[in-house]
Write an enzyme that holds these catalytic residues in place. Structure first.
Site, PDB file in Angstrom:
ATOM      1  N   HIS A  73       0.844  -1.181   0.000  1.00 52.13           N
ATOM      2  CA  HIS A  73       0.000   0.000   0.000  1.00 52.13           C
ATOM      3  C   HIS A  73       0.886   1.241   0.000  1.00 52.13           C
ATOM      4  CE1 HIS A  73      -3.709  -2.264   1.762  1.00 52.13           C
ATOM      5  NE2 HIS A  73      -3.239  -2.792   0.647  1.00 52.13           N
ATOM      6  N   GLU A  75       1.207   3.749   1.988  1.00 51.34           N
ATOM      7  CA  GLU A  75       1.865   4.048   3.254  1.00 51.34           C
ATOM      8  C   GLU A  75       3.107   3.174   3.447  1.00 51.34           C
ATOM      9  OE1 GLU A  75      -2.667   4.017   4.113  1.00 51.34           O
ATOM     10  OE2 GLU A  75      -1.242   3.187   2.655  1.00 51.34           O
ATOM     11  N   CYS A 110      -2.215  -1.250   7.304  1.00 46.15           N
ATOM     12  CA  CYS A 110      -1.342  -0.078   7.296  1.00 46.15           C
ATOM     13  C   CYS A 110      -1.318   0.602   8.657  1.00 46.15           C
ATOM     14  CB  CYS A 110      -1.800   0.898   6.223  1.00 46.15           C
ATOM     15  SG  CYS A 110      -1.512   0.287   4.548  1.00 46.15           S
ATOM     16  N   ALA A 188     -15.487  -7.062 -39.662  1.00 48.82           N
ATOM     17  CA  ALA A 188     -15.860  -6.796 -41.050  1.00 48.82           C
ATOM     18  C   ALA A 188     -17.227  -7.408 -41.352  1.00 48.82           C
ATOM     19  CB  ALA A 188     -14.807  -7.360 -41.989  1.00 48.82           C
ATOM     20  N   SER A 193     -12.493 -10.562 -37.481  1.00 48.16           N
ATOM     21  CA  SER A 193     -12.074  -9.497 -36.567  1.00 48.16           C
ATOM     22  C   SER A 193     -10.651  -9.682 -36.061  1.00 48.16           C
ATOM     23  CB  SER A 193     -13.026  -9.439 -35.362  1.00 48.16           C
ATOM     24  OG  SER A 193     -13.001 -10.662 -34.646  1.00 48.16           O
ATOM     25  N   PRO A 310     -20.339  -6.556 -29.151  1.00 54.61           N
ATOM     26  CA  PRO A 310     -21.053  -5.287 -29.189  1.00 54.61           C
ATOM     27  C   PRO A 310     -22.286  -5.223 -28.292  1.00 54.61           C
ATOM     28  CG  PRO A 310     -20.416  -5.961 -31.403  1.00 54.61           C
ATOM     29  CD  PRO A 310     -20.115  -7.112 -30.510  1.00 54.61           C
ATOM     30  N   ALA A 315     -24.811  -3.435 -23.223  1.00 54.30           N
ATOM     31  CA  ALA A 315     -25.598  -3.727 -22.027  1.00 54.30           C
ATOM     32  C   ALA A 315     -24.938  -3.134 -20.788  1.00 54.30           C
ATOM     33  CB  ALA A 315     -25.778  -5.239 -21.867  1.00 54.30           C
TER      34      ALA A 315
END
Length: 460
Positions: A73, A75, A110, A188, A193, A310, A315
């Site tokens: 982290h 810190e 931490c 296409a 693709s 797509p 969605a």
């Protein structure tokens, strides 16, 4: 006594700190440095956090940041730097953009590290209200540390606004990756693709996969590409820790589909409730993206990467479930073909889904819009529509050192001020029928098993 010391109000006798305590110019400068450092982290299961250390005179000493789930982290990053440099910590102030955590996940608390280091003063920008991580400020104050918060709270909240929102709604953080042509096509006219973007963009895509807990695609992508959804390095070798592979479709997933197979990886244990050859595949037989996220959360995913197609992308966008967007655009035109995002039902410009460039998580010196080989990469996050932080009403304040309990900021489950419209379901979107069949729920549906740490706060 330095000018900063004179300007800093001191706690009253009895260890009760002053509410609304002022911050010094040196502290503000250090917090700004911490906010800048936080942007060097990566978005996902954990928030991006920065920290800075100054001495009693306000001189900057060290600046650090969190690099993602499972790493130090912010810190602890600063404390490691201080130890390596031999920096005395007995009269220093640690400034952090988010309240120090008070739990053990993949890393230790931490709050304990700060106490062990002997730092006498801590200033943080905003509280951490997650159920498992909050309480670090009160713990430090109860053990004699001078703790204040509220410095540069607004930019600190804005930095992690979507992470706060995801925690508040108890769902995974969602990243959407889109690859498209200049005219916004993902494939296409004949459905091909692979590949629209070049090798550098695809390599970044695998780096995104490696950071995520789960990768999600829809039935259309499953049938068109038969993807494996594995994460690989620049040499094509599977990375050590593999994400969960998920298909969101009410149609069946063939037994021979590559997504069921996975790869051998040392740190990728089977997930209870998942299936596939390695126990890391999930079939999500639903049209509802919120339901899909709930199932993935129960399977332990705190960060989900959505890779389309797509209709699935639309969605998630329509339901306001995308927290981060990586857009890769190739220098080619396809004319006909599938759009990278299906229609969203937006009829006028004023209703447009608006985004803003995001500098977080980029290579050193790069801007959110940058060339990547022959392609262009754009890193974005949603433009704010309303204040979504759970910390509304909290002001600059200090903790009472006599208090031993945990402060109780507004609960993350508190409803939003205005009703949230989840948007149309996956099935309601135009074109959904061609991507998703709707047979009865298959017997192979993912089992609903509770997960012990669904929120995955920092270090979980």
């Amino acid at each position: 006594m330095t000018p900063d010391d004179a300007a800093r109000p001191r706690p009253h006798d009895g260890h009760r700190a002053v509410v609304g305590e002022a911050f010094t110019p040196a502290e503000e400068a250090a917090m700004r440095a911490a906010l800048a450092a936080a942007q060097r982290g990566v978005r996902g299961a954990n928030p991006v956090v920065g920290a800075a250390l100054i001495d009693a005179a306000g001189t900057p000493l060290h600046v650090g940041h969190h690099r993602g789930a499972g790493t130090d982290h912010a810190e602890v990053d600063v404390l490691r730097q201080a130890r390596a440099a031999g920096t005395p910590l007995g009269d220093t102030t640690l400034l952090v953009t988010l309240e120090p955590c008070h739990h053990t996940g993949r890393t230790g608390p931490c709050s304990a590290a700060i106490l062990a280091a002997g730092i006498p003063r801590v200033v943080f920008a905003v509280p951490d209200a997650t159920d498992t991580a909050r309480g670090g400020g009160a713990h430090l104050a109860a053990h004699g540390v001078d703790v204040r918060h509220g410095l540069l709270a607004d930019p600190a909240r804005d930095l992690n606004d979507r992470w706060f929102l995801a925690q508040r709604r108890r769902r995974p953080f969602v990243t959407l990756k889109l690859a498209q042509s200049l005219d916004g096509r993902a494939a296409a006219a004949d459905g091909t693709s692979q590949w629209i973007t070049g090798a550098p963009a695809r390599a970044e895509g695998h780096a995104l996969r490696a950071r995520a807990d789960a990768i999600l695609v829809g039935g259309g992508t499953l049938r068109a590409d038969d993807p494996s959804l594995t994460a690989r390095d620049a040499h094509g070798t599977p990375v050590e820790s593999q994400p969960l592979r998920a298909v969101m479709s009410t149609g069946p997933v063939p037994e021979q589909a590559r997504v069921r197979r996975g790869v051998a990886a040392g740190q990728s244990a089977a997930r209870p409730g998942a299936s596939g050859d390695d126990g890391r595949f999930a079939h999500l037989p639903t049209h509802d993206p919120a339901e899909a996220l709930q199932t993935l959360r129960e399977l332990g995913a705190a960060h989900v990467l959505v890779e389309g197609g797509p209709t699935v992308s639309a969605a998630f966008l329509a339901a306001d479930l995308v927290d981060e967007l990586w857009l890769y655009q190739a220098p080619l035109l396809l004319g006909e073909g599938s759009a990278s995002v299906a229609p969203l039902g937006i009829g006028t410009l004023t209703d447009a889904s608006r985004w803003r460039s995001d500098p977080v998580g980029l290579p050193e010196g790069e801007r959110p819009v940058a060339g990547l080989g022959e392609d262009v990469r754009w890193h974005l996050r949603p433009a704010p529509r309303e204040t979504v932080s759970p910390y509304r009403g909290l002001h600059a304040a200090t903790f009472d050192r006599t208090v031993t309990g945990t402060p109780a900021p507004q609960d993350l489950t508190t409803p939003d001020p205005a009703p949230h419209d989840p948007g149309p379901s996956h099935a309601d979107l135009p074109g959904a029928a061609q991507h998703c069949a709707a047979p009865p729920r298959p017997a192979s549906a993912v089992a609903q098993q509770p997960y012990a740490h669904p929120c995955a706060p920092r270090g979980a």
